[in-house]
Motif scaffolding. Sequence first.
Motif, PDB file in Angstrom:
ATOM      1  N   ASP A  60      12.724  -2.149  30.765  1.00  0.00           N
ATOM      2  CA  ASP A  60      12.166  -1.241  31.659  1.00  0.00           C
ATOM      3  C   ASP A  60      10.678  -1.062  31.024  1.00  0.00           C
ATOM      4  N   LYS A  61       9.660  -1.082  31.804  1.00  0.00           N
ATOM      5  CA  LYS A  61       8.243  -0.958  31.179  1.00  0.00           C
ATOM      6  C   LYS A  61       7.696   0.729  31.044  1.00  0.00           C
ATOM      7  N   GLY A  62       8.411   1.560  31.608  1.00  0.00           N
ATOM      8  CA  GLY A  62       8.289   2.786  31.756  1.00  0.00           C
ATOM      9  C   GLY A  62       8.893   3.283  30.426  1.00  0.00           C
ATOM     10  N   LEU A  63      10.043   2.943  30.195  1.00  0.00           N
ATOM     11  CA  LEU A  63      10.800   3.334  28.881  1.00  0.00           C
ATOM     12  C   LEU A  63      10.057   2.442  27.845  1.00  0.00           C
ATOM     13  N   MET A  64       9.628   1.654  28.040  1.00  0.00           N
ATOM     14  CA  MET A  64       9.058   0.734  26.900  1.00  0.00           C
ATOM     15  C   MET A  64       7.841   1.460  26.564  1.00  0.00           C
ATOM     16  N   LYS A  65       7.126   1.953  27.329  1.00  0.00           N
ATOM     17  CA  LYS A  65       5.724   2.603  27.045  1.00  0.00           C
ATOM     18  C   LYS A  65       6.312   3.901  26.126  1.00  0.00           C
TER      19      LYS A  65
END
Length: 570
Positions: free
Chosen positions: A254-259
């Motif tokens: 997940d790119k949100g949790l990744m950031k």
Amino acid sequence: MTALPSSPTRGNHVRDRSLSDRDRSLSEAVLGPQAVIEDALPVVAINGDAHQSIIDEEVSVNLTEHHEALIGAEFHNPTNIIKQPTLATLGETPFAYDGDEVEHHRIVATEIVKDPIQFASPEPILQNAIVLLDPRIPDCTHLIEAGKKRGLMIMAVVPKPNDGSKAELLTSFYPTAEALLEVGMHQVYEPPMGSKFDIVECATHLKTIESQQNLRFLGVVPCREAAVDFSDILGSLLGLTVVNDLGLSSARRDKGLMKLAVSNAGLRVAKYARLTQGDGTDVIKAVEELELEYPVVVKTPRGMSTMDVFICASEKEAVQSAAKIVRSVGPDGRKTQYALLEEFIGGEEFALNLIASPATPRGVQVTDIWHYHKINTDGTMVNTYQEMVDCHDKKYAQLVQYAEGVCRAVGIKYGMGHCELKAEWNEKRNRWVDPVMIEIAGRLAGGRKAIMAEETIPGWHPFDAMIDAHCGFPVRMPPSFSPTKKAVQTYIPSDKNGILKSVKGDNFERLPTHHESVMLVGVGDKVVRATALMSFAAFVWLIGDAEDVKRDAMAAREEFKVEVEAAEDS
């Protein structure tokens, strides 16, 4: 009773012997028949007087004359030789360089028992095995070869079986079970036809297979983007310890949790916000709160292959893109609950591939860097070609340090990492600076990049390293990751929409630096203007000198022409 050599102080209480007895060799004394040994025992006075009960002189051995006896002389008793352990002859004496030369010395080996007694049946030997999750044929063949070299049984798990509806040209990217077995896969697991893939049910089936077939699974290897979060969960359900951090499993997809994870590690990330309104109206508030200026990026949070990624030059475009993504079905087949709004980062785009293993010096290390050359097509940044550069070049030092930090931040400890980022060129410092992550995935890079790296970096075998890392084996690293040749992947687009009637310039073998190529469409198939990765008409891979490769890359794109007819639904 131990027989000791006589001492000069023992007087004349010595039994007379013949010269032959006196000079009997040590080997005959030790290895001779029992009767001979008994003859050599000392004589004790019958009267029992202590002074008279002096041990006679033992068999006299001249150590200088019989030096070879100390290291094993020839046996003279054939009967006794048969009873002795096996003898092996080795060259000259190893004990001294300046002593007597000895033609042979002998080593007594362990006696071999022909039929040893077996008191209990041994436990059955387990066959080591590994799971390839959602494999693709191009990479799969190399992983199978690496696994077989290590004596592993290879099991494929295909979450979404290809029922044959995929175009024949796409079979290598979405293989059937039959296609996987044909390239050397030992077994293939697919969920029952018509049912969705369930990770717990899959683990139950694999544990049953493990028990019935006497297997021992050592690792689970994700072979594409959609398998990244499944692989570590499946590995844990199988009882494996060689898995990446489960607490950060979602942050690797997940790119949100990744950031969030990367930001918590103290590394720079692009400003972002989650958009949840189905009509996209929350774009206005998010842009204002983040103090962003257009253009902005709107993307799906679990995308892949540049699918559902939009560069929006205005508020209207951003609202439309967000409304298109929220509560739609994403590229991975799951319903998307929100869209991601990000600031647009300038500069050039790079992909850094990494290997992670506790056996490596730093735990994680960059192996190769690819410089992406893109153009804006219909609001999406589209690849023209990607070239490999030297990761040891000081120009990329900040990129390497940043990518390794990102890899650690999202918990990648075993296997491959693929980090995409942007960076600015600093003329004064003559290097790339201020890297910012686009995304990272705990998997092997797509686009045959590992194959190209193996072809151009001496001593680097990424598929072997990937299998070793996921099995917990030590990873063999080359002394340097500097490529000896230039490698390029060229993207061949269709500039028209419709049904393909004819094509020119698709004989890519004519290019001098041609290494491999694949056509994704054929006559009669529908083609579109290329935006997403799989919407291109063809891919071409080139290896050679830098100037020759770039020349051929441009020729491959410019000389490729298609003729189409309008599609019924266009």
